[in-house]
Each structure stands twice: as structure tokens, then as C-alpha cells.
Scaffold this motif. Structure first.
Motif, PDB file in Angstrom:
ATOM      1  N   ARG A  32       0.759  -1.341   0.147  1.00  0.00           N
ATOM      2  CA  ARG A  32      -0.286  -0.666  -0.373  1.00  0.00           C
ATOM      3  C   ARG A  32       1.065   1.500   0.340  1.00  0.00           C
ATOM      4  N   ASP A  60       1.888   1.195  -3.097  1.00  0.00           N
ATOM      5  CA  ASP A  60       1.064   2.728  -4.161  1.00  0.00           C
ATOM      6  C   ASP A  60       1.391   4.252  -4.345  1.00  0.00           C
ATOM      7  N   GLU A  61       1.011   4.906  -2.820  1.00  0.00           N
ATOM      8  CA  GLU A  61       1.915   5.213  -2.606  1.00  0.00           C
ATOM      9  C   GLU A  61       2.756   6.625  -3.191  1.00  0.00           C
ATOM     10  N   ASP A 119       3.982   6.306  -5.864  1.00  0.00           N
ATOM     11  CA  ASP A 119       3.616   5.621  -7.195  1.00  0.00           C
ATOM     12  C   ASP A 119       3.024   7.187  -7.560  1.00  0.00           C
ATOM     13  N   GLN A 120       2.180   7.187  -6.745  1.00  0.00           N
ATOM     14  CA  GLN A 120       0.937   8.537  -6.720  1.00  0.00           C
ATOM     15  C   GLN A 120       1.859   9.476  -6.466  1.00  0.00           C
ATOM     16  N   ARG A 122      -0.264  -5.231  -5.405  1.00  0.00           N
ATOM     17  CA  ARG A 122      -0.658  -4.063  -5.888  1.00  0.00           C
ATOM     18  C   ARG A 122      -1.459  -3.897  -7.457  1.00  0.00           C
ATOM     19  N   TYR A 129      -4.973  -4.454  -6.272  1.00  0.00           N
ATOM     20  CA  TYR A 129      -5.492  -3.066  -5.449  1.00  0.00           C
ATOM     21  C   TYR A 129      -5.627  -2.254  -7.143  1.00  0.00           C
ATOM     22  N   GLN A 130      -4.853  -1.661  -8.257  1.00  0.00           N
ATOM     23  CA  GLN A 130      -4.822  -1.028  -8.391  1.00  0.00           C
ATOM     24  C   GLN A 130      -6.245  -1.656  -9.397  1.00  0.00           C
ATOM     25  N   PRO A 152      -5.249   4.784 -12.273  1.00  0.00           N
ATOM     26  CA  PRO A 152      -4.796   3.474 -11.950  1.00  0.00           C
ATOM     27  C   PRO A 152      -4.606   2.932 -13.552  1.00  0.00           C
ATOM     28  N   LEU A 192      -0.836   2.913 -14.037  1.00  0.00           N
ATOM     29  CA  LEU A 192      -0.160   2.469 -12.453  1.00  0.00           C
ATOM     30  C   LEU A 192       0.270   1.170 -13.178  1.00  0.00           C
TER      31      LEU A 192
END
Length: 325
Positions: A246, A249-250, A252-253, A290, A293-294, A314, A317
Motif C-alpha cells: 500500500r 502504491d502511494e 508511485d502516486q 498491488r 489493488y489497482q 490506475p 499505474l
């Protein structure tokens, strides 16, 4: 969801009665991703936070309250003042003490290098306390996610867990076929099928509770130090390495949005979270989690023109994760 509870104000009116609240002033609706979050001053409880769940598995908020009330002080979860579900089962709620301060994301730009290192270390310490907690027998049944129905809807899947792995991915892949390029959906399907054996052991198979949605918005600080972890609605038994996904993921954002913060948190977790070196094929395991999740995020945030999607969408990503972009 009835017409009477179709917006946040209507849901507040129902839950305020169910929770026996006596607000001293109008409550304030704060930004939130998956629930209504109300900041209020109550005549009985003082400064408090009311969260209302109205979609998906509404049992997740009472579950969070049960876990939060049992956690050691080192986790820093705010005092639980109440929790419940409305008589018709459509809404659930938690009432907790409001902590002074702000999220670590808000505070991050004002922290110097030393302050950021200290904050990351404090987050890892609080997370370690959560991972070390062993739920008593009375709490274990609450932590088991209810099985999905035989033909689950997309809403049922996305409202049950932050990751649809393993039993919800088929539903979301079918939904994604109308919301993303066919070659991307095919690449996601191939990766999930190829690496299925790398999925984490969840629920009863793992003794460790993971936060499940760790990022800087869910860490609180009083301005001087990190005071605790918030928003445990997605807590579940899972291997500790799941937390890395998680945060990644953040990261990458953050890159897509031109901000920073989560990279240092991820580095701190990799440095101090025990046992990671013993996890076989950890990068591939994280990628599987991941991608699932995406995929969930893609269904929640459909795009009609992928080429025009923003950098943190997403669809972009996912393309990077599966090597299709």
C-alpha cells in the motif's frame, strides 16, 4: 441505501440519533475516501469524530471499533466512545475521541530531515505494536471477512476489502473489460494467474494483524511527534509484508503528483520491518498484491480515454506494474 440516507447529511441525521449524540454545534464533514467523517463537539463526549459507513461491507466499522478498543496504547489508536449498526443494517458507525493535531501528510512539508526520520521511526514503532498484538479468542470471529455471495456484484467486492485478492479478482476483471484497454486487462489477467501461488496467506492463516491502508493520511501527529495510527477499517490477518504494498502504491502516486513523503516511509519499513529478508520472491509478491489493488481502483475510477488519463490514474499505474506501458 434508501432515499432517506442517500447523502451525507441524511446519514448524519440517522446515525446521530442511533448514537445518542448531542452536538453542541453543527458538525463539520471532513474529506474522506470511503466513509463520511464528521468532526463534532458533543455535550457528553467533547471533541469527537463520527465515521459513517454506507456502502460495501458495513460491518467493517464495528470491526474496527472492536479491534481499536483492544489494541495496546503503543499503536496510538484513539479512544473508542461507541460503535454500532442501524436497525435496518444499512449504516454503521464509530465514535472516537478526536486527537489534537493533523495528519502526517499535512505536517510533512514542515518537517526537517531529522523530524521526518523521527516520524518514520515512530510510524514503524506503532505498526510493530499492531503486528505484535494477538487478538483474544473473543475477537477472532469478528476479524473473519464474510464470504462473498455466489455471484457477487462489483460493489460487494470493492466494499469488502482494499484488495480483491483472491476471490474478487474475477469479478473486477470482468468489470474492467469495459473500462480499460483490452491488452491491459489481458496482461493483468496473465500476471494474476501466473503468480497466483505468491498471494499472501490471509485471515485465519496468519496470526498478524496488518493495517491494510497505511499511508501518511492515516498517521496522526500533534505537531511534535507521531501520536498514532488511524482508520483501521481494512485491518485483517495477513503477513506483515503486505503493508509495503500500500505504501508503494502511494510512492508511485507521489511521483505522479510531484510530491514526496511515502518513499521515506517505505524505506523505513524496508529497513526496520522484521523478517522481510526471509520472504521468498518478495518483489513479485508485492506486485501481485498491488496489481489486485489497482484493479479495484480502476473499477472505482473508470476512464473513457486512457491516453488522457492523469499520471496517477490506475490505468497508468497498472500498465507500469504489468509491463504493458
Amino acid at each position: 441505501m434508501t432515499g432517506a440516507t442517500a447523502d451525507a447529511s441524511a446519514r448524519w441525521a440517522v446515525v446521530a440519533v442511533a448514537a445518542g449524540l448531542r452536538p453542541a454545534a453543527d458538525p463539520v464533514l471532513a474529506p474522506s475516501h470511503s466513509n463520511d467523517t464528521w468532526l463534532l463537539e458533543d455535550e457528553r463526549w467533547g471533541a469527537a469524530v463520527l465515521r459513517v459507513c454506507w456502502r460495501g461491507d458495513v460491518a467493517r466499522l464495528p470491526r474496527e471499533a472492536a479491534v481499536g478498543a483492544a489494541l495496546p496504547a503503543a499503536v496510538g489508536y484513539p479512544a473508542v466512545l461507541g460503535a454500532g449498526t442501524t436497525a435496518d443494517g444499512a449504516l454503521s458507525w464509530t465514535l472516537t475521541r478526536r486527537l489534537p493535531g493533523c495528519s502526517l501528510r499535512t505536517a510533512w512539508p514542515g518537517l526537517g530531515p531529522g523530524g521526518r526520520r523521527d516520524a518514520v521511526d515512530a510510524v514503524v514503532d506503532a505498526l510493530a505494536a499492531l503486528h505484535a498484538f494477538r487478538p483474544p479468542p473473543s475477537l477472532r470471529p469478528v476479524l473473519r471477512l464474510a464470504p462473498l455471495p455466489a455471484a457477487p456484484s462489483v460493489d460487494a467486492v470493492v466494499g469488502r476489502s482494499m484488495s480483491p485478492w483472491p476471490d474478487g479478482v474475477g469479478v473486477l476483471l470482468a468489470a474492467a473489460s469495459d473500462r480499460a484497454p483490452a491488452d491491459l486487462v489481458a496482461a493483468v489477467r496473465r500476471l494474476l494467474e501466473r503468480d497466483a501461488a505468491l498471494g499472501p496467506a490471509l485471515d485465519a492463516a496468519s496470526p498478524t494483524l496488518v493495517h491494510g491502508d497505511l499511508h501518511l493520511d492515516n498517521v496522526w501527529t500533534d505537531g511534535q511527534r507521531v501520536t498514532g495510527l488511524l482508520d483501521l477499517e481494512w485491518v485483517r490477518p495477513a503477513p506483515p509484508w503486505v503493508e509495503l504494498a500500500r505504501v508503494a502504491d502511494e510512492v508511485d502516486q507521489d511521483v505522479a503528483d510531484g510530491v514526496a513523503g511515502h518513499a521515506e516511509l517505505l524505506a523505513g519499513l524496508r529497513r526496520r520491518l522484521p523478517g522481510l529478508e526471509a520472504v521468498d520472491r518478495l518483489p513479485a509478491r508485492l506486485r501481485l498484491w498491488r496489481v489486485a489493488y489497482q484493479l479495484r481502483e480502476l473499477v472505482l475510477w473508470p476512464v473513457t480515454a486512457p491516453a488522457e488519463a492523469p499520471p496517477d490514474h490506475p490505468v497508468r499505474l497498472l500498465a507500469v506494474l504489468v509491463g504493458a506501458g
